[in-house]
Design a protein around this motif. Structure first.
Motif, PDB file in Angstrom:
ATOM      1  N   LEU A 118       0.663  -1.176  -0.063  1.00 52.68           N
ATOM      2  CA  LEU A 118       0.020  -0.054   0.007  1.00 52.68           C
ATOM      3  C   LEU A 118       0.723   1.220  -0.017  1.00 52.68           C
ATOM      4  O   LEU A 118       0.163   2.461   0.019  1.00 52.68           O
ATOM      5  CB  LEU A 118      -0.866  -0.132   1.379  1.00 52.68           C
ATOM      6  N   GLY A 119       2.113   1.074   0.353  1.00 58.23           N
ATOM      7  CA  GLY A 119       3.040   2.368   0.312  1.00 58.23           C
ATOM      8  C   GLY A 119       3.083   3.004   1.405  1.00 58.23           C
ATOM      9  O   GLY A 119       2.584   2.258   2.558  1.00 58.23           O
ATOM     10  N   PRO A 120       3.230   4.334   1.695  1.00 62.55           N
ATOM     11  CA  PRO A 120       3.602   4.772   3.028  1.00 62.55           C
ATOM     12  C   PRO A 120       2.092   4.987   3.722  1.00 62.55           C
ATOM     13  O   PRO A 120       1.129   5.608   3.164  1.00 62.55           O
ATOM     14  CB  PRO A 120       4.177   6.176   2.717  1.00 62.55           C
ATOM     15  N   LEU A 121       2.207   4.617   4.982  1.00 63.79           N
ATOM     16  CA  LEU A 121       0.998   5.000   5.594  1.00 63.79           C
ATOM     17  C   LEU A 121       1.177   5.448   7.050  1.00 63.79           C
ATOM     18  O   LEU A 121       2.657   5.348   7.544  1.00 63.79           O
ATOM     19  CB  LEU A 121       0.521   3.452   6.102  1.00 63.79           C
ATOM     20  N   GLY A 122       0.454   6.433   7.505  1.00 63.03           N
ATOM     21  CA  GLY A 122       0.774   7.294   8.743  1.00 63.03           C
ATOM     22  C   GLY A 122       0.683   6.500  10.053  1.00 63.03           C
ATOM     23  O   GLY A 122       0.320   5.456   9.993  1.00 63.03           O
ATOM     24  N   ALA A 123       1.044   7.299  10.968  1.00 61.14           N
ATOM     25  CA  ALA A 123       0.930   6.730  12.351  1.00 61.14           C
ATOM     26  C   ALA A 123      -0.407   6.540  12.957  1.00 61.14           C
ATOM     27  O   ALA A 123      -0.750   5.480  13.386  1.00 61.14           O
ATOM     28  CB  ALA A 123       1.309   7.846  13.542  1.00 61.14           C
ATOM     29  N   ASP A 124      -1.453   7.055  12.146  1.00 61.60           N
ATOM     30  CA  ASP A 124      -2.759   6.835  12.605  1.00 61.60           C
ATOM     31  C   ASP A 124      -3.027   5.347  12.293  1.00 61.60           C
ATOM     32  O   ASP A 124      -3.792   4.489  12.896  1.00 61.60           O
ATOM     33  CB  ASP A 124      -4.052   7.632  12.077  1.00 61.60           C
ATOM     34  N   ALA A 125      -2.960   4.789  10.912  1.00 60.38           N
ATOM     35  CA  ALA A 125      -3.144   3.655  10.437  1.00 60.38           C
ATOM     36  C   ALA A 125      -2.160   2.688  11.173  1.00 60.38           C
ATOM     37  O   ALA A 125      -2.639   1.426  11.523  1.00 60.38           O
ATOM     38  CB  ALA A 125      -2.809   3.499   8.916  1.00 60.38           C
ATOM     39  N   LEU A 126      -1.134   3.106  11.480  1.00 57.98           N
ATOM     40  CA  LEU A 126       0.009   1.812  11.881  1.00 57.98           C
ATOM     41  C   LEU A 126      -0.568   1.900  13.559  1.00 57.98           C
ATOM     42  O   LEU A 126      -0.699   0.581  13.976  1.00 57.98           O
ATOM     43  CB  LEU A 126       1.363   2.882  12.084  1.00 57.98           C
ATOM     44  N   PHE A 127      -0.982   2.777  14.435  1.00 58.74           N
ATOM     45  CA  PHE A 127      -1.336   2.445  15.756  1.00 58.74           C
ATOM     46  C   PHE A 127      -2.764   1.797  15.869  1.00 58.74           C
ATOM     47  O   PHE A 127      -2.951   0.988  16.764  1.00 58.74           O
ATOM     48  CB  PHE A 127      -1.342   3.727  16.631  1.00 58.74           C
ATOM     49  N   ALA A 128      -3.703   2.188  14.765  1.00 57.25           N
ATOM     50  CA  ALA A 128      -4.790   1.406  14.675  1.00 57.25           C
ATOM     51  C   ALA A 128      -4.442  -0.022  14.507  1.00 57.25           C
ATOM     52  O   ALA A 128      -5.288  -0.946  15.183  1.00 57.25           O
ATOM     53  CB  ALA A 128      -5.592   1.936  13.738  1.00 57.25           C
ATOM     54  N   ALA A 129      -3.744  -0.393  13.434  1.00 56.90           N
ATOM     55  CA  ALA A 129      -3.516  -1.771  13.124  1.00 56.90           C
ATOM     56  C   ALA A 129      -2.727  -2.383  14.519  1.00 56.90           C
ATOM     57  O   ALA A 129      -3.186  -3.696  14.763  1.00 56.90           O
ATOM     58  CB  ALA A 129      -2.757  -1.970  12.131  1.00 56.90           C
ATOM     59  N   ALA A 130      -1.862  -1.878  15.348  1.00 56.65           N
ATOM     60  CA  ALA A 130      -1.354  -2.065  16.395  1.00 56.65           C
ATOM     61  C   ALA A 130      -2.293  -2.588  17.573  1.00 56.65           C
ATOM     62  O   ALA A 130      -2.094  -3.599  18.299  1.00 56.65           O
ATOM     63  CB  ALA A 130      -0.191  -1.142  16.932  1.00 56.65           C
ATOM     64  N   ASP A 131      -3.502  -1.520  17.564  1.00 57.30           N
ATOM     65  CA  ASP A 131      -4.424  -1.948  18.710  1.00 57.30           C
ATOM     66  C   ASP A 131      -5.068  -3.059  18.424  1.00 57.30           C
ATOM     67  O   ASP A 131      -5.445  -3.796  19.200  1.00 57.30           O
ATOM     68  CB  ASP A 131      -4.995  -0.582  18.668  1.00 57.30           C
ATOM     69  N   ARG A 132      -5.337  -3.166  17.164  1.00 55.53           N
ATOM     70  CA  ARG A 132      -6.299  -4.425  16.574  1.00 55.53           C
ATOM     71  C   ARG A 132      -5.490  -5.664  16.734  1.00 55.53           C
ATOM     72  O   ARG A 132      -6.109  -6.681  17.238  1.00 55.53           O
ATOM     73  CB  ARG A 132      -6.767  -4.239  15.242  1.00 55.53           C
ATOM     74  N   ALA A 133      -4.201  -5.867  16.801  1.00 54.90           N
ATOM     75  CA  ALA A 133      -3.493  -6.838  16.908  1.00 54.90           C
ATOM     76  C   ALA A 133      -2.683  -7.038  18.145  1.00 54.90           C
ATOM     77  O   ALA A 133      -1.998  -8.000  18.427  1.00 54.90           O
ATOM     78  CB  ALA A 133      -2.128  -6.682  15.612  1.00 54.90           C
ATOM     79  N   ASP A 134      -3.281  -6.136  19.283  1.00 53.25           N
ATOM     80  CA  ASP A 134      -2.648  -6.017  20.569  1.00 53.25           C
ATOM     81  C   ASP A 134      -1.123  -6.125  20.602  1.00 53.25           C
ATOM     82  O   ASP A 134      -0.464  -6.757  21.221  1.00 53.25           O
ATOM     83  CB  ASP A 134      -2.988  -7.526  21.235  1.00 53.25           C
ATOM     84  N   LEU A 135      -0.625  -5.189  19.631  1.00 54.50           N
ATOM     85  CA  LEU A 135       0.796  -5.080  19.455  1.00 54.50           C
ATOM     86  C   LEU A 135       1.130  -3.599  19.770  1.00 54.50           C
ATOM     87  O   LEU A 135       2.442  -3.324  19.383  1.00 54.50           O
ATOM     88  CB  LEU A 135       1.319  -5.195  18.127  1.00 54.50           C
ATOM     89  N   GLY A 136       0.379  -2.943  20.557  1.00 50.66           N
ATOM     90  CA  GLY A 136       0.612  -1.528  20.738  1.00 50.66           C
ATOM     91  C   GLY A 136       1.964  -1.319  21.696  1.00 50.66           C
ATOM     92  O   GLY A 136       2.841  -0.364  21.316  1.00 50.66           O
ATOM     93  N   LEU A 137       2.455  -2.102  22.715  1.00 49.98           N
ATOM     94  CA  LEU A 137       3.459  -1.782  23.579  1.00 49.98           C
ATOM     95  C   LEU A 137       4.563  -2.201  22.686  1.00 49.98           C
ATOM     96  O   LEU A 137       5.530  -1.487  22.731  1.00 49.98           O
ATOM     97  CB  LEU A 137       3.160  -2.630  24.803  1.00 49.98           C
ATOM     98  N   ALA A 138       4.595  -3.477  22.054  1.00 55.27           N
ATOM     99  CA  ALA A 138       5.688  -3.818  21.179  1.00 55.27           C
ATOM    100  C   ALA A 138       6.010  -2.814  20.156  1.00 55.27           C
ATOM    101  O   ALA A 138       7.196  -2.349  20.160  1.00 55.27           O
ATOM    102  CB  ALA A 138       5.303  -5.027  20.712  1.00 55.27           C
TER     103      ALA A 138
END
Length: 550
Positions: free
Chosen positions: A342-362
């Motif tokens: 998808l090319g460059p994605l900003g922090a909003d998409a990055l941290f939303a994906a992390a929250d969904r994957a329970d990878l926020g702290l990592a």
């Protein structure tokens, strides 16, 4: 097959006999995807929309078990069925633990396989059909809606799609009885039809193809489309009456608006994907589709598991300078995801994906490490800059976080006095006393603390009184309002007065014009960042910028 199965997708993972299995499945009415497995198989299953996955482990039981483990999380999250096709000596307990919902010890009988796949499909439809919808997001009643949408798009009209699924109809029927449940659903359909017809006339079309599903297509301007969705939502959250009984029906929504790149099929698909995401969500019940090519959040969450090891996460630095025109004095570190597809994605998409994957702290740990490593490698021209990096609410609630973070800084060789930590005002910090203690420990060690996005939420004053702060970062929307009405300027002026009374410097975000900078400077703002000064930059571009005056 059951009703609608001819539209359903079967995803076959097989290293050998996948083509033969696919021929038989297609003859039984399935749309079939054959895949060899391996990396990212869960993402490919999710993208296919399949409700049933067949993992062929007959020839290679270890590979079959590994594939089942790779898909176990997807199956648990979505309610899809996973049928393991195995030989007689298979370890069924291991397959169950890995996430298989069904198994078939293969005897070579094609009818047995066909019935096993059908039974798995019934499991998926029964367990989460209400949450995911028919065929797991398959477009209901496509011909009538699709033809009308295609005609509107060909005329150059703005088209919106609303896909509504009345939810938990099993509970409704258990509580009220099937007859009352059906009558209440019919009343919901009637109200949606009446509201759409009354507002749009022939420019609106309502289809009610299957039980609790409602599809609304509208050829109208965005403002009227927004009004339509508001009125429909208001109707569906009110108690409905039927057969002398009243009940409130829950609903999940997927919404999409046509773009220049859309045809009818892509618009229908985006709305359907948004509905699937809404049904899978524990929170937001209404999802608005992104543009064509945007990845569903679940798919991004799967991709994120590989993004760190592939080095796809990067850091850019957005310069900050005194608002009176002085030289650049600091930067904000901003995470970016250079997604392979998808090319460059900003922090909003990055941290939303992390929250969904329970990878926020990592993810937060990884980003902190990247920022410190980049700073340690900076040339002399950049070593005077103060760097602001973001901490999450999860970071502030971690036991021992302050000590661990300070140890990480010490190991990097970066002077602690060059760092500012930013916390988001809208970040839902639940335990202010714990956050305050963590920030106090960091501040005592020499870091500074900034409250980001000030003015976006409801906790501003509580944060100001409870947390040790050095800076307020004025939210972009509030900062840009300085060019608006006198009321906007009065709000900004009040924030500046409050900040001065607390001895806090104010940083304005998102500044794009010289007029905005000048007006904020006149109100007492201290620093600014935004495209007027510079976009986010890598280290080389930042070094070049430092060689020129602001």
């Amino acid at each position: 097959m059951e009703k609608g199965a001819e539209q359903a997708t079967l995803f076959i993972v097989s290293a050998g006999a996948g083509d033969a299995l696919a021929v038989a499945a297609r003859a039984d009415g399935w749309s079939v995807v054959v895949d060899a497995g391996g990396d990212d198989v869960a993402a490919r299953v999710l993208a296919s929309g399949a409700g049933v996955v067949l993992v062929d482990g007959r020839d290679d039981p270890a590979l079959g078990l590994a594939t089942t483990e790779a898909l176990g999380g997807f199956v648990a999250a979505t309610g899809a069925a996973l049928l393991a096709l195995v030989a007689g000596d298979a370890d069924l307990d291991a397959l169950f633990a890995a996430g298989a919902t069904h198994f078939l010890i293969d005897s070579g009988d094609a009818d047995e396989r066909r019935h096993a796949i059908r039974f798995a499909a019934r499991h998926a439809a029964r367990d989460l059909g209400d949450r995911r919808g028919p065929a797991f997001g398959a477009i209901a009643d496509p011909d009538r809606i699709t033809d009308r949408v295609a005609g509107w798009l060909s005329e150059g009209r703005h088209v919106g799609l609303l896909m509504i699924a009345l939810s938990r109809l099993d509970i409704l029927n258990a509580a009220r009885g099937r007859a009352v449940g059906d009558a209440l659903i019919a009343e919901a359909h009637r109200q949606v039809e009446a509201i759409t017809r009354g507002l749009l006339g022939p420019a609106g079309l309502v289809s009610t193809p299957d039980g609790g599903d409602i599809v609304v297509a509208a050829a109208t301007d965005p403002a009227t489309l927004a009004r339509l969705s508001t009125e429909l939502n208001a109707a569906l959250v009110r108690p409905l009456s039927a057969m002398g009984r009243e009940a409130v029906l829950g609903s999940r929504w997927g919404m999409a608006e046509g773009t220049a790149s859309d045809d009818a099929a892509s618009l229908m698909r985006r709305a359907s994907e948004a509905l699937v995401a809404a049904k899978a969500s524990d929170g937001a019940t209404i999802r608005i589709a992104g543009p064509e090519g945007a990845a569903p959040l679940d798919s991004l969450a799967i991709d994120l598991h590989f993004a760190i090891e592939r080095g796809e996460i990067d850091i850019l630095f957005q310069p900050q300078a005194p608002i009176d025109g002085g030289r650049i004095s600091g930067v904000e570190a901003l995470a970016r995801w250079n997604h392979g597809r998808l090319g460059p994605l900003g922090a909003d998409a990055l941290f939303a994906a992390a929250d969904r994957a329970d990878l926020g702290l990592a993810l937060s740990d990884h980003i902190q490490g990247l920022v410190l490593a980049r700073m340690a490698d900076w040339p002399p021209a950049l070593r005077s800059l103060r760097v602001a990096l973001n901490l999450t609410a999860g970071d502030l609630g971690r036991p021992g976080f302050a000590a661990a973070f300070l140890a990480r800084v010490a190991a990097s060789g970066v002077p602690v006095g060059r760092l500012t930590v930013e916390i988001t005002e809208s970040g839902a910090i639940r335990h202010l006393d714990v956050a305050a203690a963590t920030l106090s420990e960091l501040r005592a060690a020499g870091l500074r603390v900034a409250l980001d996005d000030f003015g976006t939420g409801y906790s501003s004053l509580a944060y100001l009184t409870a947390l040790p702060l050095d800076y307020l970062k004025l939210d972009k929307a509030l900062a840009l309002g300085i060019e608006g009405t006198a009321r906007h300027r009065a709000v900004v002026r009040a924030v500046m007065t409050l900040a001065r009374s607390l001895d806090l410097a104010v940083v304005a975000e998102g500044i794009e014009t010289e007029a905005q900078r000048a007006l904020l400077a006149a109100e007492g703002c201290t620093y600014y960042q935004g495209y007027l000064l510079a976009p986010p930059l890598d280290a080389a571009a930042l070094a070049r910028l430092m060689e020129t005056p602001c």
